[in-house]
Design an enzyme around this catalytic site. Structure first.
Site, PDB file in Angstrom:
ATOM      1  CG  HIS A  95      -1.821  -1.054   1.180  1.00  0.00           C
ATOM      2  ND1 HIS A  95      -2.293  -1.839   2.097  1.00  0.00           N
ATOM      3  CD2 HIS A  95      -2.855  -1.362   0.092  1.00  0.00           C
ATOM      4  CE1 HIS A  95      -3.191  -2.796   1.862  1.00  0.00           C
ATOM      5  NE2 HIS A  95      -3.479  -2.444   0.486  1.00  0.00           N
TER       6      HIS A  95
ATOM      7  CG  ASP B  90       1.791  -1.342   3.456  1.00  0.00           C
ATOM      8  OD1 ASP B  90       1.381  -1.110   4.602  1.00  0.00           O
ATOM      9  OD2 ASP B  90       1.088  -1.673   2.425  1.00  0.00           O
TER      10      ASP B  90
HETATM   11  C1  XUL Z   1      -9.024  -5.893   0.969  1.00  0.00           C
HETATM   12  C2  XUL Z   1      -7.747  -6.323   0.075  1.00  0.00           C
HETATM   13  C3  XUL Z   1      -6.805  -5.343  -0.207  1.00  0.00           C
HETATM   14  C4  XUL Z   1      -6.109  -5.272  -1.333  1.00  0.00           C
HETATM   15  C5  XUL Z   1      -4.994  -4.159  -1.622  1.00  0.00           C
HETATM   16  O1  XUL Z   1     -10.009  -6.953   1.027  1.00  0.00           O
HETATM   17  O2  XUL Z   1      -7.780  -7.481  -0.577  1.00  0.00           O
HETATM   18  O3  XUL Z   1      -5.823  -5.769   0.820  1.00  0.00           O
HETATM   19  O4  XUL Z   1      -5.667  -6.280  -1.828  1.00  0.00           O
HETATM   20  O5  XUL Z   1      -5.472  -3.098  -1.458  1.00  0.00           O
END
Ligand code: XUL
Ligand code: MN
Length: 341
Positions: free
Chosen positions: A46, A49
């Protein structure tokens, strides 16, 4: 042999909607070193992160911090697979980002997405993942549903225009936290891709649990996006029926379905363009700090064992069963293969 990736958020503190954190936070660098040691090849990020507190920083400061993370990855020997803007946490995205009714909030969502593109480039990857967590409605009448879809497409176009190399992978999810999503399945993703200004740069990421929550078989979803040439990443995990998003270890609930996900990936030479198999799994809340990585190790082992099984699949026997239309025999063959008899 597939290459595998994982995100720092997959080793988490165990908070859920009804209770607080139960494990200490493990610093990013320790997680990354552990991922490498466990056999992962790449990391999914992310935006925050990689660059914490990015709302407090300007674009140059964000790039500078991302360069530090790139150095760390290089030192450890890991690649970055993608960056995903965390668009669901901020007060400005309470009612969605790209599809919020407020212009200011839509602008903030784009600002975060542009910064995520910048971070991706600094980390040496060209993939931006959009989990459209709050892009939909909690109250149907609160947003114009047609305009919502159009706003989503406009946002995708604006990001494509911001950077000519970036590829957008939409990770669809039918529910949670939103009730009605503007883009709930990979089929919808293909529609958004086709309607965008550069369909060649808009594809999908299939997460097993999200497909199950849409009442679909993730192996069929993987096949569908593959047929469209648009399966650019996967988040393998598992889910026990139509509950909250569980992110269970891959294969622990639906083993045959897990096998078929891997089988479709093997048969179609997934990874030939450098794609990774991502594992988006969460440890049970009951897990102690010293066992924070067990779910990830289990998922990796199950995926690899299923990969071996898929490569051993007896296609001659399958053809025989198909020619006799004896699908009971074929099904039993698959069950015995999985049970190791
Ligand atoms: C949420 C999910 C997230 C995405 C990335 O359900 O899967 O972690 O993979 O934002
Ligand atoms: Mn995911």
């Amino acid at each position: 042999m597939f290459k595998y990736s994982i995100g720092p958020w997959n080793v988490h503190e165990g908070a859920d909607a009804f209770g607080p954190e139960v494990r200490e936070t493990i610093p990013l660098e320790r997680k990354l070193r552990k991922f490498k040691e466990m056999g992962f090849d790449a990391v999914q990020f992310h935006d925050d992160d990689a660059v914490p507190d990015m709302n407090e920083l300007d674009a140059e400061q964000i790039k500078e911090q991302a360069r530090g993370v790139k150095e760390l990855l290089g030192d450890i020997g890991l690649a970055a697979e993608f960056v995903a803007p965390r668009l669901w946490m901020d007060a400005r995205t309470i009612d969605g980002g790209f599809t919020s009714n407020s212009e200011e909030e839509r602008e903030y969502a784009l600002w975060r997405s542009f910064r995520s593109v910048d971070i991706a480039k600094e980390l040496g990857c060209d993939k931006l993942v959009l989990w459209l967590a709050r892009e939909g409605t909690l109250c149907f009448e609160s947003k114009d549903p047609v305009r919502g879809v159009k706003r989503l497409i406009e946002a995708v176009n604006t990001i494509l225009e911001y950077d000519e190399d970036i590829k957008i992978l939409i990770e669809p999810k039918p529910n949670e936290p939103i009730d009605r999503s503007f883009c709930p399945t990979l089929g919808h993703v293909m529609g958004v891709s086709a309607a965008s200004c550069d369909p060649a740069r808009v594809g999908g990421l299939l997460e097993s649990a999200h497909a199950i929550l849409a009442g679909l078989d993730p192996a069929m979803e993987i096949a569908y996006a593959t047929a469209m040439g648009k399966l650019w990443s996967v988040h393998l995990n598992d889910q026990n029926g139509m509950k909250f998003d569980q992110d269970k270890s891959f294969g622990v609930e639906n083993l045959r379905q897990a096998f078929n996900q891997i089988k479709v990936l093997v048969e179609n030479d997934y990874g030939k363009n450098g794609e990774y198999i991502g594992l988006d799994v969460k440890a049970m809340r009951t897990q102690r700090l010293e066992d924070s990585y067990r779910h990830a190790a289990n998922s990796l082992r199950i995926a690899r064992l299923l990969e071996e099984k898929a490569r051993k699949f007896d296609y001659e026997y399958q053809r025989k069963c198909v020619s006799e239309r004896n699908y009971e025999a074929l099904e039993m063959y698959v069950m015995e293969l999985l049970m190791g008899v």
